[in-house]
Design a protein around this motif. Structure first.
Motif, short mmCIF file in Angstrom:
data_model
loop_
_atom_site.label_atom_id
_atom_site.label_comp_id
_atom_site.label_asym_id
_atom_site.label_seq_id
_atom_site.Cartn_x
_atom_site.Cartn_y
_atom_site.Cartn_z
N SER A 8 19.66 53.60 -88.03
CA SER A 8 18.27 53.23 -87.73
C SER A 8 17.77 52.16 -88.70
O SER A 8 17.10 51.20 -88.29
CB SER A 8 17.37 54.47 -87.80
OG SER A 8 17.71 55.40 -86.80
N LEU A 12 16.67 48.44 -87.48
CA LEU A 12 15.32 47.97 -87.80
C LEU A 12 15.37 46.64 -88.56
O LEU A 12 14.58 45.73 -88.29
CB LEU A 12 14.58 49.02 -88.64
CG LEU A 12 13.97 50.20 -87.87
CD1 LEU A 12 13.51 51.28 -88.84
CD2 LEU A 12 12.80 49.73 -87.01
N ARG A 16 13.60 43.37 -87.17
CA ARG A 16 12.39 42.96 -87.85
C ARG A 16 12.60 41.93 -88.94
O ARG A 16 11.64 41.28 -89.38
CB ARG A 16 11.72 44.20 -88.47
CG ARG A 16 11.28 45.26 -87.47
CD ARG A 16 9.95 44.92 -86.87
NE ARG A 16 8.96 44.68 -87.91
CZ ARG A 16 8.34 45.64 -88.60
NH1 ARG A 16 8.58 46.91 -88.32
NH2 ARG A 16 7.46 45.32 -89.53
N GLU A 23 7.51 50.92 -95.73
CA GLU A 23 7.38 50.98 -94.27
C GLU A 23 8.58 51.66 -93.65
O GLU A 23 8.45 52.46 -92.72
CB GLU A 23 7.20 49.58 -93.70
CG GLU A 23 7.03 49.56 -92.18
CD GLU A 23 6.83 48.17 -91.61
OE1 GLU A 23 7.07 47.99 -90.40
OE2 GLU A 23 6.43 47.27 -92.38
N LEU A 24 9.79 51.34 -94.14
CA LEU A 24 10.99 52.01 -93.63
C LEU A 24 10.89 53.51 -93.87
O LEU A 24 11.25 54.31 -93.00
CB LEU A 24 12.24 51.45 -94.32
CG LEU A 24 12.71 50.06 -93.90
CD1 LEU A 24 13.84 49.59 -94.80
CD2 LEU A 24 13.16 50.06 -92.44
N GLU A 26 8.20 55.36 -94.15
CA GLU A 26 7.21 55.96 -93.25
C GLU A 26 7.74 56.09 -91.84
O GLU A 26 7.53 57.11 -91.17
CB GLU A 26 5.93 55.13 -93.26
CG GLU A 26 5.17 55.20 -94.58
CD GLU A 26 3.98 54.25 -94.61
OE1 GLU A 26 3.85 53.44 -93.65
OE2 GLU A 26 3.20 54.30 -95.58
N ARG A 27 8.44 55.07 -91.35
CA ARG A 27 8.96 55.09 -89.98
C ARG A 27 10.04 56.16 -89.81
O ARG A 27 10.18 56.74 -88.74
CB ARG A 27 9.51 53.72 -89.59
CG ARG A 27 8.44 52.65 -89.43
CD ARG A 27 9.07 51.32 -89.05
NE ARG A 27 9.66 51.38 -87.72
CZ ARG A 27 9.17 50.78 -86.65
NH1 ARG A 27 8.05 50.10 -86.74
NH2 ARG A 27 9.77 50.86 -85.49
N LEU A 28 10.83 56.39 -90.86
CA LEU A 28 11.94 57.33 -90.77
C LEU A 28 11.61 58.68 -91.38
O LEU A 28 12.47 59.57 -91.44
CB LEU A 28 13.18 56.73 -91.44
CG LEU A 28 13.67 55.41 -90.82
CD1 LEU A 28 14.85 54.86 -91.60
CD2 LEU A 28 14.05 55.62 -89.35
N ASP A 29 10.36 58.83 -91.88
CA ASP A 29 9.87 60.10 -92.41
C ASP A 29 10.73 60.61 -93.58
O ASP A 29 11.12 61.78 -93.63
CB ASP A 29 9.83 61.16 -91.30
CG ASP A 29 8.95 62.34 -91.66
OD1 ASP A 29 8.06 62.17 -92.51
OD2 ASP A 29 9.16 63.44 -91.10
#
Length: 325
Positions: A8, A12, A16, A23-24, A26-29
């Motif tokens: 992932s 990304l 991007r 940010e990575l 947050e997106r991948l928790d």
């Protein structure tokens, strides 16, 4: 799984470009520390990834680096082939494109996943039209699509429900929404969100003027507001009725959208109590086709309206209104 997360991160970054570590995360928790450990793992595996410090820094790949690995799992593969059955592609002129894309995805899938993906396309069919609905009308959304992707204003000729003639509007489109097989244009008119059904448009022309959307508002935001307005429309008439159990399934299919709360049903007796909401007496006439299988208990004005409707039908077929074959 860590392997899925590493893939992932890689995809990304390919999509991007430079992405901040936060940010990575947050997106991948996960934590930022975990992201940096993942970057070290990718680098150790030979992926040219590195971190840039500073205000405009982030995680990035060496320019020009690409991977053809899809990383699709079996469930993700099935999901793609179910998506292809949704039927929205034809209206957008993308039928051949989706077929070509899925052939490429099939070729790129790991060999063990291919049979399941191919079987899904033969075993799952999604039909967007409703039972007993009118024949589908051919809708040309090409001009709407052009305006949406070119960020240009639209001039439309639109006939509202119940209106005798169409009217002309200049609107700022956010995008298109396909809900239950019906296409809608979501757009601002004079900075106010509006909803336009594509099948009521008599003409649509893309203008040369750039679109003027409200700052910070995306299609999903505007759609959420309009959807809420439709579903929570104030006013109207609250109706309490009872429905014969033998006709209840048919009643739900035809009038379920008017229910305001869950039906009262203890599983016994011949009748089920329901509560409905209508915009006016005329809309409540939709209960008339159920004849004696639906009885309105309240309010009295709806009972009187249905009685007038029944009397008018009786007079029509008895010939007392002066009509002749």
């Amino acid at each position: 799984m860590k392997s899925d997360r590493l893939l992932s991160v890689l995809l990304l970054l390919q999509t991007r470009g430079r992405v901040p570590a936060r940010e990575l995360a947050e997106r991948l928790d996960v934590s930022v520390r975990t992201i940096y450990r993942d970057i070290e793992a990718l680098s150790g595996a030979g992926v040219p990834v590195y971190a840039e410090r500073g205000r405009h820094g982030g995680i990035t790949l060496l320019p020009g680096y690409r991977t053809d690995v899809t990383g699709l799992t079996a469930d993700e593969s099935r999901a793609l082939f179910i998506l292809a059955a949704q039927g929205a592609h034809a209206a957008l002129g993308l039928d051949s494109a989706i077929g070509s894309a899925l052939r490429k995805v099939m070729a790129a899938l790991p060999a063990p996943h291919r049979p399941a993906a191919e079987l899904t396309s033969r075993r799952i069919l999604v039909e967007s039209s409703r039972w007993m609905g009118p024949p589908p009308r051919e809708i040309d959304v090409s001009a709407l699509q052009d305006a949406v992707f070119a960020d240009r204003r639209l001039r439309i000729r639109y006939r509202h429900s119940g209106a005798d003639a169409p009217r002309t509007y200049t609107v700022d489109p956010y995008g298109l929404v396909c809900k239950a097989g019906v296409w809608y244009l979501v757009a601002d008119r004079r900075a106010v969100p509006r909803l336009f059904r594509a099948d009521r448009m008599h003409a649509a022309t893309v203008t040369g003027a750039p679109v003027e959307r409200r700052q910070g508002v995306e299609l999903a935001d505007a759609w959420a507001v309009l959807k809420r307005q439709v579903e929570e429309r104030p006013g109207g008439i609250a109706v309490t009725a009872r429905v014969r159990r033998s006709r209840f399934d048919l009643f739900l299919r035809m009038c379920g959208a008017s229910l305001t709360e869950h039906p009262e049903d203890d599983g016994t007796g011949d009748w089920i109590t329901v509560r409905l909401g209508y915009g006016g007496l005329g809309a409540a006439r939709s209960l008339a086709p159920f004849a004696d299988h639906v009885q309105v208990l309240d309010p009295p004005e709806v009972r009187a309206e249905l009685a007038r409707c029944a009397a008018a039908i009786t007079a029509l077929y008895a010939g007392t209104d002066g009509a002749r074959p």
